[in-house]
Design a protein around this motif. Structure first.
Motif, PDB file in Angstrom:
ATOM      1  N   UNK A  52      18.496  23.082   8.554  1.00  0.00           N
ATOM      2  CA  UNK A  52      19.770  23.294   9.251  1.00  0.00           C
ATOM      3  C   UNK A  52      20.932  23.540   8.308  1.00  0.00           C
ATOM      4  N   UNK A  53      20.760  23.272   7.020  1.00  0.00           N
ATOM      5  CA  UNK A  53      21.805  23.555   6.034  1.00  0.00           C
ATOM      6  C   UNK A  53      21.425  24.794   5.225  1.00  0.00           C
ATOM      7  N   UNK A  54      22.371  25.276   4.432  1.00  0.00           N
ATOM      8  CA  UNK A  54      22.121  26.410   3.539  1.00  0.00           C
ATOM      9  C   UNK A  54      22.000  25.906   2.114  1.00  0.00           C
ATOM     10  N   UNK A  55      21.141  26.559   1.344  1.00  0.00           N
ATOM     11  CA  UNK A  55      20.889  26.145  -0.032  1.00  0.00           C
ATOM     12  C   UNK A  55      20.930  27.358  -0.963  1.00  0.00           C
ATOM     13  N   UNK A  56      22.135  27.856  -1.231  1.00  0.00           N
ATOM     14  CA  UNK A  56      22.241  29.031  -2.100  1.00  0.00           C
ATOM     15  C   UNK A  56      22.116  28.706  -3.581  1.00  0.00           C
ATOM     16  N   UNK A  57      22.187  27.426  -3.956  1.00  0.00           N
ATOM     17  CA  UNK A  57      22.157  27.036  -5.359  1.00  0.00           C
ATOM     18  C   UNK A  57      20.803  26.417  -5.717  1.00  0.00           C
ATOM     19  N   UNK A  58      20.396  26.650  -6.942  1.00  0.00           N
ATOM     20  CA  UNK A  58      19.125  26.115  -7.425  1.00  0.00           C
ATOM     21  C   UNK A  58      19.246  24.610  -7.670  1.00  0.00           C
ATOM     22  N   UNK A  59      18.254  23.897  -7.159  1.00  0.00           N
ATOM     23  CA  UNK A  59      18.258  22.442  -7.365  1.00  0.00           C
ATOM     24  C   UNK A  59      18.043  22.095  -8.830  1.00  0.00           C
ATOM     25  N   UNK A  60      17.280  22.885  -9.542  1.00  0.00           N
ATOM     26  CA  UNK A  60      16.969  22.585 -10.944  1.00  0.00           C
ATOM     27  C   UNK A  60      18.061  23.064 -11.894  1.00  0.00           C
ATOM     28  N   UNK A  61      18.549  24.299 -11.685  1.00  0.00           N
ATOM     29  CA  UNK A  61      19.498  24.871 -12.634  1.00  0.00           C
ATOM     30  C   UNK A  61      20.946  24.520 -12.307  1.00  0.00           C
ATOM     31  N   UNK A  62      21.240  24.288 -11.039  1.00  0.00           N
ATOM     32  CA  UNK A  62      22.625  24.025 -10.621  1.00  0.00           C
ATOM     33  C   UNK A  62      22.677  22.794  -9.731  1.00  0.00           C
ATOM     34  N   UNK A  63      22.197  21.711 -10.270  1.00  0.00           N
ATOM     35  CA  UNK A  63      22.118  20.487  -9.460  1.00  0.00           C
ATOM     36  C   UNK A  63      23.500  20.034  -8.991  1.00  0.00           C
ATOM     37  N   UNK A  64      24.506  20.177  -9.815  1.00  0.00           N
ATOM     38  CA  UNK A  64      25.856  19.741  -9.437  1.00  0.00           C
ATOM     39  C   UNK A  64      26.321  20.495  -8.196  1.00  0.00           C
ATOM     40  N   UNK A  65      26.213  21.841  -8.237  1.00  0.00           N
ATOM     41  CA  UNK A  65      26.679  22.639  -7.111  1.00  0.00           C
ATOM     42  C   UNK A  65      25.758  22.477  -5.899  1.00  0.00           C
ATOM     43  N   UNK A  66      24.485  22.256  -6.144  1.00  0.00           N
ATOM     44  CA  UNK A  66      23.558  21.992  -5.034  1.00  0.00           C
ATOM     45  C   UNK A  66      24.022  20.769  -4.248  1.00  0.00           C
ATOM     46  N   UNK A  67      24.265  19.661  -4.956  1.00  0.00           N
ATOM     47  CA  UNK A  67      24.671  18.423  -4.282  1.00  0.00           C
ATOM     48  C   UNK A  67      26.044  18.568  -3.626  1.00  0.00           C
ATOM     49  N   UNK A  68      26.972  19.229  -4.319  1.00  0.00           N
ATOM     50  CA  UNK A  68      28.318  19.363  -3.758  1.00  0.00           C
ATOM     51  C   UNK A  68      28.317  20.232  -2.494  1.00  0.00           C
ATOM     52  N   UNK A  69      27.510  21.275  -2.492  1.00  0.00           N
ATOM     53  CA  UNK A  69      27.495  22.152  -1.326  1.00  0.00           C
ATOM     54  C   UNK A  69      26.820  21.471  -0.130  1.00  0.00           C
ATOM     55  N   UNK A  70      25.804  20.671  -0.412  1.00  0.00           N
ATOM     56  CA  UNK A  70      25.176  19.886   0.664  1.00  0.00           C
ATOM     57  C   UNK A  70      26.195  18.912   1.250  1.00  0.00           C
ATOM     58  N   UNK A  71      26.937  18.223   0.380  1.00  0.00           N
ATOM     59  CA  UNK A  71      27.928  17.273   0.864  1.00  0.00           C
ATOM     60  C   UNK A  71      29.040  17.980   1.633  1.00  0.00           C
ATOM     61  N   UNK A  72      29.417  19.167   1.165  1.00  0.00           N
ATOM     62  CA  UNK A  72      30.447  19.954   1.843  1.00  0.00           C
ATOM     63  C   UNK A  72      30.010  20.296   3.271  1.00  0.00           C
ATOM     64  N   UNK A  73      28.773  20.717   3.449  1.00  0.00           N
ATOM     65  CA  UNK A  73      28.276  21.065   4.781  1.00  0.00           C
ATOM     66  C   UNK A  73      28.178  19.835   5.672  1.00  0.00           C
TER      67      UNK A  73
END
Length: 565
Positions: free
Chosen positions: A142-163
């Motif tokens: 149900x969420x979007x995951x445009x960022x790589x969990x391995x290479x961009x963990x910071x942005x991955x977590x922040x975008x999940x929290x943002x949604x």
């Protein structure tokens, strides 16, 4: 009819070549997808090395990164090539370059020919899957995951929290019920072609490109749309640890893999020469024909995961050592702590050793040194009696002592003059049996030859320390077996509490306790306590101790009458 093998390769290309030759020798066409991250020189050499093998093809290359769409795209293009170029293929088996066939290829072909319309793919709804790791189960759809969990963990977590904060959710395509399962499947031509040739595939692909780890949900979900007979299991043996990482099989797992009876296993260590030699063999050296049953070794893996996550009771792992209450049991075995007994009784340690057969130490946490049994300066595990090394970490000193001497009951003395940093650790240990005679610390002061003003000062300090210790033992967080008597209460009838202590330790004799250890001479002790009161110090932990009370006031048995002639 035959089985087609789709191989996803990104490393250890020499082992992938060996596996591809084995599949092809068994009559299975092979389509290989090599990760685009592999440099062209290495890739071209890999293609050349297999150029002499018929029915081995290479598909268009995609960049494959864990948790991203590239793995699904690679599987799609390789599967399309398999279906188009090899029309005689009935089942398509997805494997990786680190997969190792455990049984002859002919057996797999025969097994699938007997089940021509069965799809083997692990497929379960998110509500029924207990093994998702990372805190994302239904949200991955149900969420979007445009960022790589391995290479961009910071942005991955922040975008999940943002949604989550804005309560943003994607709409799941109509008629689609998300399922999850192992990436490694074996699908029939009918089911696989229906997925790849579906008119709505562009919409499904667009949706799953933003799903987290789509290779574990794309085919698992869509196969439910078209398959008429799904067996929700994988024919590939793959095990994962508590972090969701795959177990790697080494040479010493040979017998374990044989017991599984599975057709294929992953992940195999590239340098496991013994495994490749044992399984890439002819029919004569292969395993027996039987139904695949990875459950036969599930118990072993479950024990391994438990050992890794919980460890052994009383043996501390580096990963848990700094974290309070993360241990699997404070200590490794039961032990006894005696508070005030060596002060009240003469040679109590010797008496208890004789009565129980346990190893009875003196004050292990005394200020000068650790008083080991029989006056030893060291004990099992090269543990020294040095107070400096012991006080560096008193908790580790205790746990090491119990671990190194497990199999033999340990007992030691404790008192308010000892190092008190061990109090909470002992009180929260369910292995501890703590027996306390409160106020017994006053007996050595009573028998000392110190000036009374010094005795009063020491008595006040020791009473305060012991009172704090008793609060810890009576805390709702205490898990130890604790029994507390006041000194006056204990000497009134010492036989019963001593018998209870010995019974709990495990008596070596079946007969009841007939005598107690010799008690210190307490004549004048009541007056001593009164003198402390007169000096302004109130010794209340001893209980109600009359001024004229002492060992000499106890009732003596009447003398037997005799006749004088």
């Amino acid at each position: 009819m035959s089985v087609g093998i789709v191989m996803l390769v990104h490393t250890a290309l020499d082992r992938a070549e060996q596996a591809a030759r084995h599949w092809a020798a068994g009559g299975c066409p092979v389509v290989i997808h090599c990760d685009k991250l592999v440099d062209n020189k290495t890739y071209n050499a890999f293609v050349t090395s297999l150029s002499d093998v018929p029915n081995v093809e290479f598909s268009t290359r995609y960049r494959c990164e864990w948790g991203t769409w590239g793995i699904v795209a690679a599987t799609q293009v390789a599967s399309e090539m398999m279906l188009n170029q090899f029309p005689f293929v009935r089942h398509v088996y997805l494997a990786s370059g680190s997969c190792l066939p455990l049984r002859p290829v002919e057996e797999l072909v025969e097994y699938l020919e007997e089940r021509p319309r069965t799809d083997f793919i692990e497929s379960a709804t998110t509500a029924d899957v207990p093994w998702t790791v990372g805190g994302l189960d239904h949200e991955r759809f149900t969420l979007r995951f445009p960022f790589s969990w391995k290479r961009s963990r910071f942005w991955f977590d922040r975008y999940v929290q943002f949604q989550r904060t804005l309560r943003l959710k994607r709409k799941i395509p109509n008629g689609v019920i998300p399922h999850m399962g192992s990436q490694w499947w074996c699908l029939t031509r009918q089911t696989l072609s229906a997925i790849l040739q579906d008119p709505d595939r562009p919409d499904y692909d667009k949706y799953f490109k933003q799903v987290w780890i789509p290779d574990e949900s794309y085919f698992q979900t869509l196969s439910r749309q078209y398959s008429t007979n799904v067996e929700s299991r994988s024919l590939t043996l793959s095990k994962f640890d508590f972090q969701g990482k795959p177990h790697i099989f080494y040479d010493d797992h040979l017998q374990l893999l044989r017991r599984s009876d599975c057709f294929v296993a992953r992940k195999i260590w590239p340098h496991a020469d013994r495994l490749y030699e044992a399984f890439l063999t002819d029919m004569a050296g292969a395993m027996k024909r039987t139904e695949p049953n990875p459950g036969k070794i599930d118990r072993i893996f479950a024990k391994a995961v438990e050992r890794r996550t919980r460890g052994r009771p009383g043996l501390y792992m580096q990963s848990r050592f700094p974290n309070e209450d993360w241990e699997n049991g404070v200590t490794a075995a039961p032990y006894c702590v005696f508070h005030g007994f060596s002060e009240l009784f003469v040679n109590f340690e010797s008496w208890l050793t004789k009565a129980t057969g346990a190893r009875v130490h003196g004050h292990l946490f005394a200020p000068d040194r650790a008083h080991f049994a029989d006056g030893h300066e060291t004990i099992h595990g090269a543990m020294s009696d040095s107070a400096i090394s012991r006080n560096y970490n008193p908790g580790a000193f205790l746990t090491n002592l119990i671990w190194n001497t497990r199999g033999e009951r340990q007992c030691f003395q404790f008192g308010p003059a000892d190092n008190q940093k061990i109090n909470w650790r002992i009180s929260k240990d369910h292995n501890a049996q703590i027996s306390v005679i409160s106020g017994a610390w006053a007996v050595p002061l009573f028998k000392s030859n110190l000036n009374f003003i010094d005795i009063r000062k020491m008595a006040a300090e020791l009473q305060k320390i012991e009172n704090d210790h008793l609060k810890v033992l009576r805390s709702p967080f205490a898990k130890a077996r604790v029994r507390i008597w006041s000194m006056a209460e204990f000497i009134e009838a010492p036989m019963e509490p001593l018998q209870g202590i010995l019974d709990e330790i495990g008596p070596t004799q079946s007969r009841r306790l007939s005598e107690v250890p010799k008690m210190e001479d307490l004549a004048g002790f009541g007056q001593f306590l009164q003198n402390l009161k007169n000096q302004g110090m109130h010794p209340h932990l001893m209980g109600d101790f009359p001024v004229d009370r002492g060992t000499e006031t106890t009732n003596k048995p009447p003398r037997k009458p005799y006749l004088v002639q």
